[in-house]
Design a protein around this motif. Structure first.
Motif, PDB file in Angstrom:
ATOM      1  N   LEU A   3       0.818  -1.208   0.000  1.00 53.48           N
ATOM      2  CA  LEU A   3       0.000   0.000   0.000  1.00 53.48           C
ATOM      3  C   LEU A   3       0.856   1.265   0.000  1.00 53.48           C
ATOM      4  CD1 LEU A   3      -2.848   1.095   0.047  1.00 53.48           C
ATOM      5  CD2 LEU A   3      -2.791   1.008   2.531  1.00 53.48           C
ATOM      6  N   LYS A   4       1.963   1.234   0.747  1.00 52.62           N
ATOM      7  CA  LYS A   4       2.849   2.407   0.802  1.00 52.62           C
ATOM      8  C   LYS A   4       3.465   2.667  -0.568  1.00 52.62           C
ATOM      9  CE  LYS A   4       6.756   4.402   3.231  1.00 52.62           C
ATOM     10  NZ  LYS A   4       7.812   4.201   4.208  1.00 52.62           N
ATOM     11  N   LYS A   6       2.186   1.810  -3.516  1.00 52.10           N
ATOM     12  CA  LYS A   6       1.125   2.286  -4.406  1.00 52.10           C
ATOM     13  C   LYS A   6       0.820   3.755  -4.149  1.00 52.10           C
ATOM     14  CE  LYS A   6      -1.167  -2.095  -5.251  1.00 52.10           C
ATOM     15  NZ  LYS A   6      -2.403  -2.858  -5.136  1.00 52.10           N
ATOM     16  N   LYS A   7       0.826   4.127  -2.866  1.00 50.75           N
ATOM     17  CA  LYS A   7       0.557   5.525  -2.518  1.00 50.75           C
ATOM     18  C   LYS A   7       1.683   6.424  -3.025  1.00 50.75           C
ATOM     19  CE  LYS A   7      -0.602   8.565   1.320  1.00 50.75           C
ATOM     20  NZ  LYS A   7      -0.780   8.687   2.768  1.00 50.75           N
ATOM     21  N   SER A   8       2.923   5.991  -2.889  1.00 53.08           N
ATOM     22  CA  SER A   8       4.065   6.765  -3.380  1.00 53.08           C
ATOM     23  C   SER A   8       3.995   6.930  -4.897  1.00 53.08           C
ATOM     24  CB  SER A   8       5.379   6.085  -3.004  1.00 53.08           C
ATOM     25  OG  SER A   8       5.533   6.033  -1.620  1.00 53.08           O
ATOM     26  N   LEU A  11       1.197   9.378  -5.738  1.00 52.36           N
ATOM     27  CA  LEU A  11       1.597  10.760  -5.442  1.00 52.36           C
ATOM     28  C   LEU A  11       2.615  11.281  -6.456  1.00 52.36           C
ATOM     29  CD1 LEU A  11       1.829  10.682  -1.538  1.00 52.36           C
ATOM     30  CD2 LEU A  11       0.098  11.831  -2.956  1.00 52.36           C
TER      31      LEU A  11
END
Length: 126
Positions: A3-4, A6-8, A11
């Protein structure tokens, strides 16, 4: 990808889109330019109507000694949908450019280039 990650990635791609949008946003206040808009759009018979003859011309003509049927097709569609409003052409081209820049970054990621490198590749293209 967690998840981290994918979020990076999300962004980074959003930031890339924002930077490119800001860089090209001054074009919204511009009209057509005399560099090539006159030959590619304004004087190009293939863009005036969207019928069989124009469609055939799009795929057979050279504009300023180059073969660019997809560009001419895009201009023909735009001209027949929105007329000759430069603002709408600039918005459309910006959206196409944003999509391609993000695609470059995504391809770079698929080639296992780190996120920063993929962002940089997309930014250079943009």
């Amino acid at each position: 990808m967690n998840l981290k990650g994918k979020k990076s990635k999300f962004l980074a791609l959003t930031g890339l889109a924002i930077i490119i949008f800001i860089a090209f946003s001054p074009s919204f206040s511009l009209g057509f330019v005399n560099f090539d808009d006159d030959n590619h759009l304004l004087k190009n018979a293939a863009t005036v109507r969207f019928d069989f003859n124009s469609f055939n011309l799009i795929w057979t003509q050279h504009v300023q000694r180059i073969y660019i049927p997809l560009t001419t097709l895009s201009f023909a569609l735009e001209r027949n949908i929105v007329g000759l409003n430069p603002w709408l052409y600039h918005v459309d081209k910006l959206l196409l450019h944003l999509g391609n820049s993000i695609l470059v970054a995504l391809i770079a990621l698929r080639l296992n280039i780190p996120l920063a490198g993929a962002f940089f590749a997309g930014a250079i293209f943009g």
